[in-house]
Motif scaffolding. Sequence first.
Motif: not given
Lengths: 104, 291, 274
Positions: C1-2, C134-137, C160-163
């Motif tokens: 996760m970011s 636009l999913v970035m996190g 890996a930061g995208v959930v």
Amino acid sequence: MEQLKFDYPSAVRPVTKRAHVGVVGSGDMEVLMQPSETGGAQVSILTSVNGFGASWKAVMDRFFAKYDGAVRIDINDAGATPGSVMLRLEQAVEMIAPREVIKQ
Amino acid sequence: MSSAIVIPAYVRRHSFIELDARARAQSLMDPGSWRELVGPFDRIESPWLPMQGIAPQSDDGCVVLKGTIAGKPAVLIALEGKFQAGSMGEVSGAKMTAALDLATQDSQNGKKTAAVLLLETGGVRLQEANLGLAVIAEVMASILALREHAPVITVIAGTVGCFGGMSIAAGLSSYIVMTVEARLGLNGPEVIEQESGIEEFDSSDKALIWAINGGEQRVGMGVADELVLDDAEKIAASVQKYVRAGLPQVPRSQQVELYRERTAALDTSRQIDPLTLRKSWNRKTNQGGAR
Amino acid sequence: MSEQVGLRGKAWFQAFTGKNSPMVGDPGSVLTADAKLGEDTARFLCVVPNPEARFPCAGRGEVGLEESYTLATRIREAIEQDKNGKKRPIIAIVDVKSQAYGRREETAAIFLATATAADAYASARMKGHPVIALVMGNAISGGFLTHGYQANRILAFDDAGVVIHAMHKEAAARITLRTVAELDELGHKIAPLSYDIHDYAKLGLLHKLLHVEDPDRPSQTTVAQVQKELIDAIADARAGSQDLSNRLTSPGAREMRKAGLAARARMEEQWRQA
């Protein structure tokens, strides 16, 4: 999760209707009862509670000792007691043949 | 001494809450008008539950009846609260969206078809997690598409209530009918307690839960349309009324300015008293049901 | 996760629009700006953390009451301005923790607030605006339902930061009586349970997974790269239908949603006979 299957080849009296009763909620089950396609009765049980195969067989034996319809029975079970299993089966029979009460 | 025997009203009425989803659904359709679609004998079950040791249900907890209500074409979609808490899975969601989309197609072709949703649900079925969330987004899209042509009426009877993503779906419907026993909210009290602490929400405080989420409050504050008794005839009459009413002038979920202003006016330095809020929001102009 | 929810969203919002503050009258948690995107001027929307939030449970990147009504207002504003002209693309930059979990929110009917935002996104889509998420996190639960999940096309960073999930991992573990490790293991066997964006991609809901170098720090190159992907997605959305049917016809859906598609097909068949 356990899948159980039982056959009762001597249950040969033809039935014409189908019935669905019950909900797969905690301590309950659903039963689907319909005319058998192959003659005799077939029971298929999917239960989320493991290790009760003998109890299921005992309940089904008891049911088919009194009932002779050539039905296919499918059960989805979430932990019904033998008493509620019998009740659900009787409710289903009542729906497919209201006047043919199970032999007492 | 003589005494006349008086049968109290609660003995004569037919409880709706005590019925299962199928019986609830049937009790709201015009008698003899309906047919169940994709029912138990179609045996389209969740493929994901057995993989996790959980027994599926032959209708995946979603009952769809097509027929008429108040003589008008209608589809009724009911969730079974006793199966997996009425949660939305791949199959129940697909049944709901498909039925709504077909009602939209019929409506576009001139046969206006209303939809009635009986929502008893905690929202996403966690055993189908991301597909559950995805189908709720799709249900929302399908409600919005139908709502332009024909009314979408949500009934929340109890006792599960309507929570999680499906509360947003309820918020998108043309009308909401609730019983006194029904609850409506995005986050259940247990979830809030878990995420934000017991000082934020004590989920054992039942009076507080009813004061916030209960039918009386939601209708009283104008975010639901009608409060009904737990009586199958009364609920049927309410549903018929909204089927006849057709579309509201402005669906509640498009009254953005009104609610944005109301939110701006809230004192957020402390918790909001539900009764005070009910009184200040309760204005006739806000009733989505009024034409 | 970011590292911190919302920071990535804010950085990219600024890279796309050159702005980093909310529109006049809006809370600090919602950034809205119009900016050039290829031939179009697109409206970008982003929910970000707001330490000065009026609502104490909505300061860390959650979608609460003010966030929902602000999104609804700004989207409806674009719909209204474009009603007789070209429909501008609407880009939801998604880096949201969840919906806000507060008692104030429940009391003031957050279910309706979130419905107004979802309604606005869907209304824009149905009126012909290309809506791209636009999913970035994080894109969790009600946060994603409110902000992004009504889009015609969903793009996500391959990182890996995208959930994307129905519930954050710790809560899901608690409720399903599993450990986080068990949950991860189960996710690889049962794709819809997974917290891994690659497993999510198998469900057929995404338009495209984008590999972006150093997603926490947008550069000239990566901004140009993502802009091109957005432009392609917009063209694809304009050429396609205005509903969400593409999510059901994708190869991933045909593989992973067989039961749902069977239910749908059976419903269509029986509907016509009834």
